[in-house]
Design a protein around this motif. Structure first.
Motif, PDB file in Angstrom:
ATOM      1  N   ASP A   1       4.748  -0.565 -10.053  1.00 24.36           N
ATOM      2  CA  ASP A   1       3.290  -0.573  -9.976  1.00 24.36           C
ATOM      3  C   ASP A   1       2.744  -0.315  -8.580  1.00 24.36           C
ATOM      4  OD1 ASP A   1       3.119  -1.180 -12.692  1.00 24.36           O
ATOM      5  OD2 ASP A   1       3.366  -3.318 -12.292  1.00 24.36           O
ATOM      6  N   GLY A   2       3.607  -0.208  -7.575  1.00 25.17           N
ATOM      7  CA  GLY A   2       3.088   0.005  -6.239  1.00 25.17           C
ATOM      8  C   GLY A   2       4.166  -0.145  -5.180  1.00 25.17           C
ATOM      9  N   ALA A   3       3.727  -0.395  -3.967  1.00 24.65           N
ATOM     10  CA  ALA A   3       4.648  -0.501  -2.840  1.00 24.65           C
ATOM     11  C   ALA A   3       4.161  -1.583  -1.892  1.00 24.65           C
ATOM     12  CB  ALA A   3       4.754   0.827  -2.110  1.00 24.65           C
ATOM     13  N   GLU A   4       5.076  -2.082  -1.094  1.00 21.44           N
ATOM     14  CA  GLU A   4       4.750  -2.998  -0.008  1.00 21.44           C
ATOM     15  C   GLU A   4       5.227  -2.391   1.298  1.00 21.44           C
ATOM     16  OE1 GLU A   4       4.918  -7.430  -2.065  1.00 21.44           O
ATOM     17  OE2 GLU A   4       6.623  -6.714  -0.876  1.00 21.44           O
ATOM     18  N   VAL A   5       4.398  -2.526   2.340  1.00 21.17           N
ATOM     19  CA  VAL A   5       4.724  -1.962   3.641  1.00 21.17           C
ATOM     20  C   VAL A   5       4.607  -3.063   4.679  1.00 21.17           C
ATOM     21  CG1 VAL A   5       4.195  -0.183   5.332  1.00 21.17           C
ATOM     22  CG2 VAL A   5       3.781   0.250   2.899  1.00 21.17           C
ATOM     23  N   ASP A   6       5.674  -3.280   5.441  1.00 15.12           N
ATOM     24  CA  ASP A   6       5.639  -4.224   6.559  1.00 15.12           C
ATOM     25  C   ASP A   6       5.124  -3.486   7.788  1.00 15.12           C
ATOM     26  OD1 ASP A   6       6.754  -6.108   4.884  1.00 15.12           O
ATOM     27  OD2 ASP A   6       8.810  -5.731   5.572  1.00 15.12           O
ATOM     28  N   LEU A   7       4.060  -4.032   8.389  1.00 21.07           N
ATOM     29  CA  LEU A   7       3.414  -3.402   9.528  1.00 21.07           C
ATOM     30  C   LEU A   7       3.411  -4.329  10.733  1.00 21.07           C
ATOM     31  CD1 LEU A   7       0.225  -1.983   7.728  1.00 21.07           C
ATOM     32  CD2 LEU A   7       2.284  -0.705   8.337  1.00 21.07           C
ATOM     33  N   ARG A   8       3.575  -3.751  11.931  1.00 16.12           N
ATOM     34  CA  ARG A   8       3.386  -4.494  13.187  1.00 16.12           C
ATOM     35  C   ARG A   8       2.167  -3.916  13.883  1.00 16.12           C
ATOM     36  NH1 ARG A   8       8.538  -4.922  15.762  1.00 16.12           N
ATOM     37  NH2 ARG A   8       8.291  -2.750  16.408  1.00 16.12           N
ATOM     38  N   GLY A   9       1.137  -4.749  14.052  1.00 20.01           N
ATOM     39  CA  GLY A   9      -0.124  -4.294  14.612  1.00 20.01           C
ATOM     40  C   GLY A   9      -0.141  -4.290  16.122  1.00 20.01           C
ATOM     41  N   PRO A  10      -1.272  -3.918  16.715  1.00 19.67           N
ATOM     42  CA  PRO A  10      -1.378  -3.845  18.174  1.00 19.67           C
ATOM     43  C   PRO A  10      -1.207  -5.183  18.866  1.00 19.67           C
ATOM     44  CG  PRO A  10      -3.514  -3.486  17.113  1.00 19.67           C
ATOM     45  CD  PRO A  10      -2.495  -3.463  16.040  1.00 19.67           C
TER      46      PRO A  10
ATOM     47  N   GLY B   1       0.098  -4.509   0.478  1.00 19.53           N
ATOM     48  CA  GLY B   1       0.400  -3.910  -0.805  1.00 19.53           C
ATOM     49  C   GLY B   1      -0.475  -2.692  -1.056  1.00 19.53           C
ATOM     50  N   CYS B   2       0.072  -1.696  -1.708  1.00 18.06           N
ATOM     51  CA  CYS B   2      -0.684  -0.477  -2.008  1.00 18.06           C
ATOM     52  C   CYS B   2      -0.141   0.123  -3.288  1.00 18.06           C
ATOM     53  CB  CYS B   2      -0.606   0.528  -0.859  1.00 18.06           C
ATOM     54  SG  CYS B   2       1.073   0.911  -0.321  1.00 18.06           S
ATOM     55  N   ARG B   3      -0.954   0.974  -3.914  1.00 19.52           N
ATOM     56  CA  ARG B   3      -0.501   1.636  -5.137  1.00 19.52           C
ATOM     57  C   ARG B   3       0.496   2.744  -4.819  1.00 19.52           C
ATOM     58  NH1 ARG B   3      -3.920   1.526  -9.507  1.00 19.52           N
ATOM     59  NH2 ARG B   3      -2.284   2.754 -10.538  1.00 19.52           N
ATOM     60  N   TRP B   4       0.271   3.439  -3.699  1.00 15.46           N
ATOM     61  CA  TRP B   4       1.121   4.566  -3.295  1.00 15.46           C
ATOM     62  C   TRP B   4       1.326   4.507  -1.793  1.00 15.46           C
ATOM     63  CZ3 TRP B   4       2.553   7.356  -7.537  1.00 15.46           C
ATOM     64  CH2 TRP B   4       1.725   7.293  -8.660  1.00 15.46           C
ATOM     65  N   VAL B   5       2.461   5.000  -1.327  1.00 21.19           N
ATOM     66  CA  VAL B   5       2.703   5.131   0.110  1.00 21.19           C
ATOM     67  C   VAL B   5       3.310   6.513   0.346  1.00 21.19           C
ATOM     68  CG1 VAL B   5       4.978   4.012  -0.045  1.00 21.19           C
ATOM     69  CG2 VAL B   5       3.800   4.141   2.161  1.00 21.19           C
ATOM     70  N   VAL B   6       2.807   7.191   1.384  1.00 18.87           N
ATOM     71  CA  VAL B   6       3.296   8.526   1.724  1.00 18.87           C
ATOM     72  C   VAL B   6       3.742   8.534   3.179  1.00 18.87           C
ATOM     73  CG1 VAL B   6       2.825  10.995   1.708  1.00 18.87           C
ATOM     74  CG2 VAL B   6       1.602   9.498   0.125  1.00 18.87           C
ATOM     75  N   GLY B   7       4.995   8.903   3.405  1.00 17.35           N
ATOM     76  CA  GLY B   7       5.534   8.979   4.758  1.00 17.35           C
ATOM     77  C   GLY B   7       5.247  10.338   5.378  1.00 17.35           C
ATOM     78  N   CYS B   8       4.453  10.330   6.426  1.00 14.78           N
ATOM     79  CA  CYS B   8       4.128  11.542   7.183  1.00 14.78           C
ATOM     80  C   CYS B   8       4.405  11.306   8.662  1.00 14.78           C
ATOM     81  CB  CYS B   8       2.652  11.916   7.000  1.00 14.78           C
ATOM     82  SG  CYS B   8       2.109  12.125   5.310  1.00 14.78           S
ATOM     83  N   GLU B   9       5.399  10.429   8.946  1.00 18.29           N
ATOM     84  CA  GLU B   9       5.584   9.955  10.321  1.00 18.29           C
ATOM     85  C   GLU B   9       6.664  10.690  11.094  1.00 18.29           C
ATOM     86  OE1 GLU B   9       6.858   8.666   7.541  1.00 18.29           O
ATOM     87  OE2 GLU B   9       7.723   6.689   7.896  1.00 18.29           O
ATOM     88  N   GLY B  10       7.200  11.792  10.539  1.00 17.98           N
ATOM     89  CA  GLY B  10       8.077  12.631  11.340  1.00 17.98           C
ATOM     90  C   GLY B  10       9.544  12.523  10.994  1.00 17.98           C
ATOM     91  N   ALA B  11      10.361  13.116  11.862  1.00 16.11           N
ATOM     92  CA  ALA B  11      11.787  13.279  11.585  1.00 16.11           C
ATOM     93  C   ALA B  11      12.514  11.958  11.382  1.00 16.11           C
ATOM     94  CB  ALA B  11      12.438  14.061  12.729  1.00 16.11           C
ATOM     95  N   HIS B  12      12.059  10.886  12.020  1.00 11.72           N
ATOM     96  CA  HIS B  12      12.718   9.585  11.911  1.00 11.72           C
ATOM     97  C   HIS B  12      11.965   8.677  10.934  1.00 11.72           C
ATOM     98  CE1 HIS B  12      15.271  10.816  15.217  1.00 11.72           C
ATOM     99  NE2 HIS B  12      14.195  11.119  15.922  1.00 11.72           N
TER     100      HIS B  12
END
Length: 511
Positions: A129-138, A146-157
């Protein structure tokens, strides 16, 4: 959630917000790039950016290019006119990546919240039903979103790709390096703001493109005898490379501001799949290769353009989730095709003696051939890019004209609203059912009734091409065109059964 605010991530986020999707963009850097990096946007990518309301700002800031000069062994071998008919963007655009990102960022801000800068994705987990993303903020704190969709556009790594365990198939490109420098040249070639020059000599290919604000981008492809050398080229080193490529003994390069100098090596890699459950990959997270032909930026932009409308259709319940598999298949096929073509691009790879001799012999007559010039421009502009092998491409190709999967040509036509261009009738917000020739009649009413049964938004248009375009658009043809301008179904205008079967597969019926 879109992870990565480079050109691909920003383009995708704009596309999703055009569909009204609540889209969050996170980027580990504190702001858009300040380095010029990629420098040319080709015609097909400009058409895609126009769909998203971004092209006007880009063309105001960029330099339109109209021709390329080829020099072999220090002599002019010929000229290639790069202007193309049947598009609102006759030539490619010289505009550097930092400007592209700023303008895309402005467009994103116009459509919703800003990018969450200085926010790094640490891990991604997906479910049905969705995805979870662990984030480290400033502030250094970690949170899970939590989100319905996640798209990786962050480059080669890509963290998304690594978290999903998707293999990044391919290998490192050996014995090839690219040197770049933005500079004002002191040499024998006059400055023209619309001319690209390609110099081919033994062991080096040098490409020069004027850049907005003055100066020239110099980038050279060379063998790589010392892979451990990582420092950017100095003006003196680049002068020696330019002299070797052009045959001029005395060349002076004065770096322009803001400065840009770079030495890079490359991998040729494509992700094994671009979709897994609720996660997808785009741009350099999905594929990368040497910047031969300026394909990387453009392929990423067009991939985001492809993905945006498909993700919106599935998210809104208009189409089955299998529509997203066509993004993965189409974009992987495109990436592999580009990678193979760039490996064979003898005009930009540093030539040995035998290859240089063949280029000197064959290139001048090739540049004098109008047919070969048009074919080369179709490939460079990416107007010839197609999705013929896609599951989304259906129908029969008869009596000439575009095939299922081809880009619909932007021909002069007359429609219910009067004379105009075919692409002016299309929209990124819907599909377009184009009926060629014949008056609006009972058959049209039946088609409207048929398409109204389905959740996908579909506009219907009758067009009559001007005489020059009648061969490209034969009378009696039905062209169901995707939001990205590629033909999904080609059939006879009276073949309502084919249209129904296509929509039964790719659209949900209205309740």
């Amino acid at each position: 959630m879109v992870i990565g605010a480079g050109p691909t991530g920003l383009t995708l986020a704009v596309a999703l917000r055009r569909y009204g999707l609540d889209t969050v963009v996170v980027e580990k850097e504190p702001g858009t790039k300040r380095e010029p990096r990629a420098g040319v946007i080709w015609q097909r990518a400009l058409e895609a950016l126009r769909d998203l309301g971004c092209a006007d700002a880009l063309t105001r800031h960029g330099l339109p290019l109209s021709r390329a000069e080829f020099h072999v062994r220090g002599r002019l071998a010929g000229i290639q006119e790069m202007r193309m008919p049947d598009t609102a963007f006759p030539g490619p655009l010289s505009i550097e990546q930092d400007a592209v990102e700023k303008l895309l960022h402005d467009r994103l801000r116009h459509l919703g919240p800003d990018v969450q800068w200085s926010t790094e994705a640490l891990a991604v987990r997906t479910g049905e039903d969705g995805a979870e993303v662990d984030l480290r903020g400033p502030d250094g704190r970690t949170r899970t979103i939590g989100c319905r969709w996640v798209v990786g556009c962050e480059g080669a790594h890509s963290v998304v790709r690594k978290s999903l365990g998707v293999p990044f198939e391919g290998e490192r490109r050996h014995d090839l390096q690219c040197l770049q420098l933005n500079a004002a040249p002191g040499w024998s070639h006059p400055g023209h703001p619309d001319v690209t020059r390609i110099f081919i000599n033994l062991g080096v290919t040098l490409i020069t493109t004027p850049v907005p604000g003055g100066g020239v981008r110099f980038y050279a492809f060379l063998p790589d005898p010392d892979p451990g050398l990582g420092e950017p080229p100095s003006p003196r080193e680049m002068e020696a490379v330019v002299a070797a490529a052009t045959g001029e003994p005395s060349v002076r390069l004065t770096p322009t501001a803001p400065g840009w100098a770079n030495r890079s090596r490359f991998h040729d890699r494509v992700a094994a799949t671009l979709r897994r459950d609720r996660a997808l990959l785009a741009g350099d997270s999905a594929h990368l290769w040497a910047p031969i032909g300026g394909r990387g930026l453009n392929t990423g932009l067009l991939g985001a353009h492809n993905l945006g409308w498909k993700l919106a259709a599935v998210h809104r319940g208009w189409s089955p989730a299998t529509l997203l598999d066509t993004y993965s298949d189409e974009q992987r096929r495109t990436a592999l095709h580009v990678m193979r073509a760039m490996r064979r691009n003898v005009l930009e790879l540093p030539p040995d003696r035998r290859t240089l001799a063949a280029i000197a012999l064959l290139l001048p007559p090739a540049l004098r051939s109008a047919r070969l010039e048009h074919r080369g421009n179709m490939l460079l502009s990416e107007l010839a890019r197609d999705h013929r092998g896609s599951a989304l491409s259906a129908g029969r190709h008869t009596r000439g004209g575009p095939r299922p999967g081809d880009r619909l040509p932007d021909l002069a036509v007359t429609s219910e609203t009067g004379p105009g261009r075919l692409h002016d009738l299309l929209s990124y917000q819907r599909w377009s059912l184009v009926l060629v020739g014949g008056p609006d009649g009972p058959g049209t009413a039946a088609l409207r009734k048929l398409t109204d049964r389905y959740a996908l938004p579909i506009g219907l248009f009758h067009v009559t091409p001007h005489p020059r375009g009648r061969r490209a658009l034969p009378d009696g043809t039905l062209l169901l065109t995707r939001p990205d301008g590629h033909i999904g179904l080609r059939a006879r205008a009276t073949d309502h059964r084919a249209l129904k079967a296509y929509l039964d597969r790719w659209s949900v019926r209205r309740a």
